[in-house]
Design an enzyme around this catalytic site. Structure first.
Site, PDB file in Angstrom:
ATOM      1  N   ASP A 392       0.867  -1.170   0.000  1.00 54.64           N
ATOM      2  CA  ASP A 392       0.000   0.000   0.000  1.00 54.64           C
ATOM      3  C   ASP A 392       0.917   1.237   0.000  1.00 54.64           C
ATOM      4  O   ASP A 392       2.106   1.131   0.301  1.00 54.64           O
ATOM      5  CB  ASP A 392      -0.878  -0.046   1.254  1.00 54.64           C
ATOM      6  CG  ASP A 392      -1.772   1.162   1.387  1.00 54.64           C
ATOM      7  OD1 ASP A 392      -2.306   1.616   0.357  1.00 54.64           O
ATOM      8  OD2 ASP A 392      -1.941   1.671   2.508  1.00 54.64           O
ATOM      9  N   LYS A 516     -17.014  17.504   0.061  1.00 56.43           N
ATOM     10  CA  LYS A 516     -15.593  17.421  -0.295  1.00 56.43           C
ATOM     11  C   LYS A 516     -15.277  15.970  -0.620  1.00 56.43           C
ATOM     12  O   LYS A 516     -15.907  15.039  -0.093  1.00 56.43           O
ATOM     13  CB  LYS A 516     -14.697  17.922   0.836  1.00 56.43           C
ATOM     14  CG  LYS A 516     -14.631  16.997   2.025  1.00 56.43           C
ATOM     15  CD  LYS A 516     -13.535  17.397   2.977  1.00 56.43           C
ATOM     16  CE  LYS A 516     -13.439  16.338   4.082  1.00 56.43           C
ATOM     17  NZ  LYS A 516     -12.516  16.690   5.135  1.00 56.43           N
ATOM     18  N   GLY A 628      -5.151   3.587  -3.678  1.00 56.68           N
ATOM     19  CA  GLY A 628      -6.394   4.202  -4.137  1.00 56.68           C
ATOM     20  C   GLY A 628      -6.187   5.628  -4.607  1.00 56.68           C
ATOM     21  O   GLY A 628      -7.122   6.286  -5.064  1.00 56.68           O
ATOM     22  N   ASP A 629      -4.944   6.131  -4.545  1.00 58.07           N
ATOM     23  CA  ASP A 629      -4.643   7.524  -4.895  1.00 58.07           C
ATOM     24  C   ASP A 629      -4.674   7.769  -6.397  1.00 58.07           C
ATOM     25  O   ASP A 629      -4.654   6.837  -7.205  1.00 58.07           O
ATOM     26  CB  ASP A 629      -3.260   7.908  -4.361  1.00 58.07           C
ATOM     27  CG  ASP A 629      -3.307   8.300  -2.895  1.00 58.07           C
ATOM     28  OD1 ASP A 629      -4.403   8.238  -2.322  1.00 58.07           O
ATOM     29  OD2 ASP A 629      -2.261   8.661  -2.342  1.00 58.07           O
ATOM     30  N   ASN A 768      -8.618  -1.284   4.776  1.00 56.14           N
ATOM     31  CA  ASN A 768      -8.830  -1.513   3.349  1.00 56.14           C
ATOM     32  C   ASN A 768      -7.767  -2.420   2.733  1.00 56.14           C
ATOM     33  O   ASN A 768      -7.876  -2.807   1.571  1.00 56.14           O
ATOM     34  CB  ASN A 768      -8.870  -0.170   2.595  1.00 56.14           C
ATOM     35  CG  ASN A 768      -7.555   0.584   2.719  1.00 56.14           C
ATOM     36  OD1 ASN A 768      -6.844   0.444   3.716  1.00 56.14           O
ATOM     37  ND2 ASN A 768      -7.219   1.371   1.733  1.00 56.14           N
ATOM     38  N   ASP A 769      -6.731  -2.771   3.501  1.00 58.57           N
ATOM     39  CA  ASP A 769      -5.673  -3.654   2.998  1.00 58.57           C
ATOM     40  C   ASP A 769      -5.848  -5.102   3.455  1.00 58.57           C
ATOM     41  O   ASP A 769      -5.056  -5.964   3.079  1.00 58.57           O
ATOM     42  CB  ASP A 769      -4.296  -3.154   3.467  1.00 58.57           C
ATOM     43  CG  ASP A 769      -4.008  -1.751   2.992  1.00 58.57           C
ATOM     44  OD1 ASP A 769      -4.216  -1.486   1.800  1.00 58.57           O
ATOM     45  OD2 ASP A 769      -3.593  -0.913   3.816  1.00 58.57           O
TER      46      ASP A 769
END
Length: 1063
Positions: A392, A516, A628-629, A768-769
């Site tokens: 990650d 946002k 996820g970036d 999330n990992d």
């Protein structure tokens, strides 16, 4: 649906039927056994292992038929293995019982008849109203009714559940948050309807019906924000009241106890294959001896000599039955070729060896106070076989410590000192932008002097402390706290929408929706604003490696808000598909925004992350970053950490590329590019940092991966996966961006199941990992929490520690256990092959060559401890050398030390040594008068001579293989030889009253009294060890490995240093 009566009060007459339900108590049981079922259950589990079951069968055969060896020879080693394993498992289960009792007897306060009563946690029942104080853990799953805080909120940490150490805000039921004492809570009249227990920590659907006098009940929705989970801790809140809805083994914590899927290492698989080979050898030996026995006995005088006449029943016995009995007898005679004690030795080596990792002071992180964790020791050696590392980005490669860098409002850029000095806010747009930042978040202000024991001054010089589940939000909100708004609704963040919104009412009565989120989720929903200028700035910041967020808003009229409120209320009250309905409502609400601007925060790279990646690549390990970036942000980080280099040719497999060309064309173009230099040959998996070839780096996004994973549209069975894998195999590094959590796991699984079946390792620090980590092996503790570590096989504090974990500990683990496994098979071939040869000289009569005591103790006592401690302490090169020379990792890659070539060498070496033992002793006995007084050596003396040479040879072979000598090695190796001699002297030198016959009496002493026997022992040991020594010398000179070249280099350096110091 589950119905709960709060405080066990029945609903008012005429409202609804009272249906009492039975629920489990609050007792937690994580133990496996009880006092009564431990023996049968543990034995059943142990005999499910093929090796244990096999030896049980052999033992039973020895009891049933007349076999050449005593049942003790198989029964005692089996009993030893079963007992050691049972003690280990029993101790572990006792610790679980102890932990359960501490948890079940924990004192809990609950309300009874308007008073606060204390009782043990295990006695709690569903419907009890419980009071929990600050820093206490919740005893069961509770619906949050009221708090000591006026706004009806409380703060919770769930570190023991999902590892998230940040403070989460939970909300009390609207109608009960004003109840602050025991009497008010006891008077509460309400029922709760909710879903049945399920393990998802982040999902809960229910509603509460609160009865006010005789009026219709007020229904309120209940979600995860109202649920306080067992194991979570109350923080920064004096006390709360809650009603128990799930207790004991039905709590979400208990439902998450299930074990992870069993992972098996490459070494374990090799062991099982080798065992099958040796089982085939054993059966072949037994068949050959059975056939030859009947060939030998085809002559009448051999079958029935004058001194051993058969009885009448023996003559009439069925030939097939006799042959089968003889076959079983030979199986028993040769069964020691299967090393039963190897399993227990391997288990002990793995278990004890894992402590060397946890004790490593260099891998201790002083900032967090954390060291390495070993959640399973079964995969220690797998750390030395890693081919792919999937990591990650945020919190793993980076620090996850956000620092606000700039904001872009309507195309104008502002930096922090300008904002803090109040030099902006000249117009409405700028003011709205900062209002959005102030309001659209989950940050809470802590007014006390300390936060979890840390003083304000330790954290910062600010007058307030901000607490949030997201470090991004803390970075954005710092310093901006001037506006007062009424919060109306929160549209929570989720990883699918990638945004969050709030609906607020200003002091002037205007209603705003502030939103946002990621640029990919905001830009498509914007209808006006300086879109092009802000998009340009966002892309520029992403290229520089900054994390970006976009901010937008819209104003709602009173009528629009009324509709929105109604839609949200209906979706929240739904007990079925609540999440789906909420997502649909959010989609309707979050549209037609006015774009305000964007923010940029910096997430610095972790210390020595670049050095670690460079070392892993030199070791031949391919590193993939899964994040996820945005692509630009992730690519900038990859350049910073040296995953991509300046000369790396970047290949893109992204949605943008696929829009320009078809997926088919993009894949084939990339394939041509990467294979141009190597032709049709695939570049070696361990290319690492290649100097003679073009370096390629691949960037792929989540949308492109989804297309690749789908079957072709023409319905053909083929798909693009193989072509994609071919491209990846020829790239030195791969970056996967815009990845959903399940896509990360898909990538790992895709590589794992490719035709090479490489060993994979995944590192992540957040929830999330977890799916990615469960597919592979390793979890890393990071700031986002420890759920990743809890679900992993190993955990390390920082990414930099991965270098030593793999290149040093992993390398050592693999070398040690490989030698241990090969050595066990070797010493058992040496042990049993002379017994096979002996049958050719005793008419295949199943006569044993060795005494029963020697058969029993060979693997248990005489040869077990030296190899165990070798497997714990051996270092063929120093740890510093392995860190300095990462390429040495390649010497043991792809299971190099347990390949068929190495296995056959060890087996033939064992056969050669066995032939030398047997025929050397046989030639020595050719002149039968060998003692000074003219006495002849007998059968047992011959066997003892062979056994003595055997024990000394296999032990000295291990001594020759040892590179790292400590006092423990010396004690174990020489101590084992001394123990054998002392035992033999005592066993044959004393008349033991518990033995019916004592065939070994004075045998050992008689053998040692003979000069030729001494000479024979020394000569045979030398001849046995000579081929292995010669092979090592020749291989070092002619075909040295990288490790051997380093060993020679270090030897000459040490020799030079010694010469200089002696001068």
């Amino acid at each position: 649906i589950r119905t709960i009566y709060v405080g066990h009060r029945e609903p008012p007459p005429g409202t609804e039927a009272y249906i009492p339900q039975r629920f489990p108590d609050n007792r937690i049981v994580s133990s496996k056994y009880t006092f009564w079922n431990f023996v049968p259950k543990n034995l059943f589990e142990q005999f499910r292992r093929i090796a244990n079951f096999y030896f049980l069968i052999i033992f039973l055969v020895q009891l049933i038929i007349d076999t050449p060896t005593s049942p003790v020879t198989s029964g005692l080693p089996l009993l030893f293995v079963i007992t050691v394993t049972a003690i280990k498992q029993g101790y572990e289960d006792w610790l679980r019982h102890k932990a359960d009792n501490a948890m079940n007897q924990y004192p809990v306060h609950f309300i009874q008849h308007g008073k606060l009563v204390r009782k043990q946690s295990r006695k709690l029942r569903v419907g009890d109203i419980v009071m929990v104080k600050e820093d206490e853990t919740f005893p069961c799953d509770l619906i949050f009714l009221s708090s000591s805080r006026e706004d009806g909120t409380c703060f919770v940490t769930t570190a023991s559940l999902d590892g998230e150490s940040s403070h989460k805000t939970h909300y009390a039921v609207q109608d009960t948050k004003a109840f602050h004492n025991e009497q008010e809570m006891d008077a509460l009249h309400a029922t709760i309807e909710c879903e049945q227990p399920q393990p998802d920590l982040y999902k809960f659907v229910g509603r509460i019906n609160v009865y006010h006098d005789r009026n219709e009940p007020t229904a309120r929705p209940l979600g995860s924000e109202n649920l306080l989970l067992r194991g979570a801790t109350l923080k920064n809140t004096e006390k709360i009241f809650g009603v128990a809805i799930y207790t004991g083994m039905e709590t979400k914590m208990a439902l998450n106890y299930q074990a992870k899927s069993q992972k098996r290492s490459a070494v374990e698989k090799s062991m099982n294959v080798f065992l099958i080979v040796y089982l085939c050898i054993l059966i072949s030996k037994a068949l050959i001896n059975t056939v030859l026995k009947y060939v030998w006995q085809s002559e009448p005088f051999r079958d029935e000599p004058w001194y051993n006449q058969k009885t009448e029943p023996e003559r009439k016995r069925n030939l097939f039955l006799r042959a089968f009995t003889d076959f079983l007898a030979f199986m028993v005679l040769f069964n020691y070729i299967i090393p039963v004690s190897m399993y227990v030795t391997v288990e002990m080596q793995k278990f004890l060896g894992s402590y060397f990792l946890t004790w490593d002071e260099e891998m201790f992180d002083e900032d967090t106070g954390e060291g390495p964790l070993v959640n399973t020791s079964d995969l220690n050696e797998e750390l030395g076989q890693i081919e792919y590392v999937f990591t990650d980005k945020t919190g793993t490669l980076t620090e996850n410590n956000m620092e606000f860098v700039e904001c872009c409002i309507e195309g104008h850029v502002y930096v922090p000192h300008v904002i803090c000095n109040g030099q902006i806010l000249h117009d409405c747009t700028e003011e709205l932008f900062f209002r959005a930042l102030c309001l659209c978040h989950t940050v809470q202000v802590k007014d006390d002097d300390s936060v979890d024991g840390l003083k304000k001054s330790q954290l910062s010089r600010r007058s307030c402390i901000y607490i949030s589940s997201s470090p991004d939000e803390v970075a954005l909100v710092e310093g901006i706290q001037r506006y007062v708004f009424e919060l109306l609704e929160v549209l929570s963040f989720d990883s699918v929408r990638r945004r969050m919104s709030v609906i607020v009412r200003s002091s002037t009565g205007h209603i705003f929706l502030f939103c946002k989120g990621a640029d990919s989720s905001i830009f498509p929903r914007v209808k006006e604003g300086k879109i092009d200028q802000i998009r340009s700035r966002v892309e520029r910041n992403a290229v520089e490696g900054l994390r970006t967020l976009c901010v937008a808003y819209k104003e709602l009229t009173a009528e629009e808000y009324s509709k929105v409120q109604k839609l949200l209320q209906n979706a929240k009250l739904a007990l079925q598909d609540r999440e789906k309905k909420l997502a649909e409502v959010y989609e309707k609400i979050e549209r037609d925004f006015i774009l305000l601007g964007a923010t940029a925060v910096e997430d610095r790279l972790q210390e020595k992350a670049a050095d670690t990646i460079e070392a892993l690549q030199k070791a031949g390990i391919k590193v993939w970053v899964l994040t996820g970036d945005k692509m630009e942000t992730a690519a900038a980080t990859c350049y910073a950490c040296k995953l991509f280099r300046r000369n790396t040719q970047i290949l893109e497999l992204t949605t943008k590329k696929i829009e320009e060309q078809s997926l088919h064309d993009v894949l084939f173009d990339l394939s041509k590019t990467v294979l141009r230099h190597s032709g049709s040959l695939t570049r070696d998996t361990f290319s690492g940092l290649s100097t003679d070839m073009q370096d390629y780096g691949l960037i792929i996004d989540g949308a492109a991966l989804s297309l690749i994973m789908k079957p072709r549209q023409d319905g053909s069975s083929g798909n693009y996966r193989e072509l994609f894998l071919e491209i990846c195999r020829n790239c030195s590094a791969v970056l996967c961006c815009r990845m959903a959590p399940l896509q990360k796991a898909q990538i790992v699984k895709l590589i794992k199941l490719s035709k090479e079946h490489p060993i994979t390792l995944a590192i992540g620090d957040g929830a999330n990992d977890v799916s990615m980590i469960l597919e592979a092996h390793v979890g890393i503790i990071g700031k986002e929490g420890r759920q990743a570590a809890r679900n992993s096989d190993y955990a390390i504090p920082k990414f930099k520690h991965l270098k030593k974990m793999l290149l040093v500990h992993g390398h050592f683990y693999y070398v040690r256990i490989s030698e241990l496994v090969q050595y066990f098979f070797y010493k058992n071939v040496c042990f049993i092959f002379p017994q096979f040869l002996y049958q050719f000289f005793c008419g295949f009569s199943q006569q044993t060559l060795y005494d029963t005591a020697y058969l029993t103790l060979y693997n248990i006592s005489f040869t077990s401890l030296p190899i165990l401690f070798y497997g714990l302490m051996e270092q063929h090169v120093s740890a510093d050398t392995l860190k300095r020379e990462p390429s040495l990792y390649r010497d043991v890659a792809k299971n190099a030390l347990l390949r068929w070539r190495a296995f056959i060498y060890w087996t033939f070496l064992g056969v050669f040594d066995a032939v030398v033992f047997f025929f050397g002793a046989y030639l020595l006995y050719d002149n039968t008068v060998v003692t000074s007084n003219g006495q002849m050596f007998g059968n047992w003396t011959f066997g003892t001579l062979v056994f003595t040479v055997l024990v000394f040879t296999v032990t000295l072979k291990l001594a020759l293989d040892t590179h790292y000598w400590t006092w423990i090695n010396h004690f174990m190796i020489w101590g084992s030889l001394v123990f054998y001699v002392v035992f033999s002297l005592l066993w044959g030198g004393i008349i033991w009253p518990f033995l019916n016959y004592q065939r070994m009496y004075y045998v050992f002493m008689q053998m040692l009294s003979s000069g030729p026997a001494w000479l024979g022992i020394i000569l045979l040991i030398t001849v046995s060890l000579l081929p292995d020594v010669l092979k090592k010398v020749l291989c070092r000179q002619l075909w040295p490995t990288a490790t051997e070249r380093i060993q020679v280099k270090i030897f000459f350096i040490l020799k030079l240093v010694f010469c200089i110091t002696s001068l």
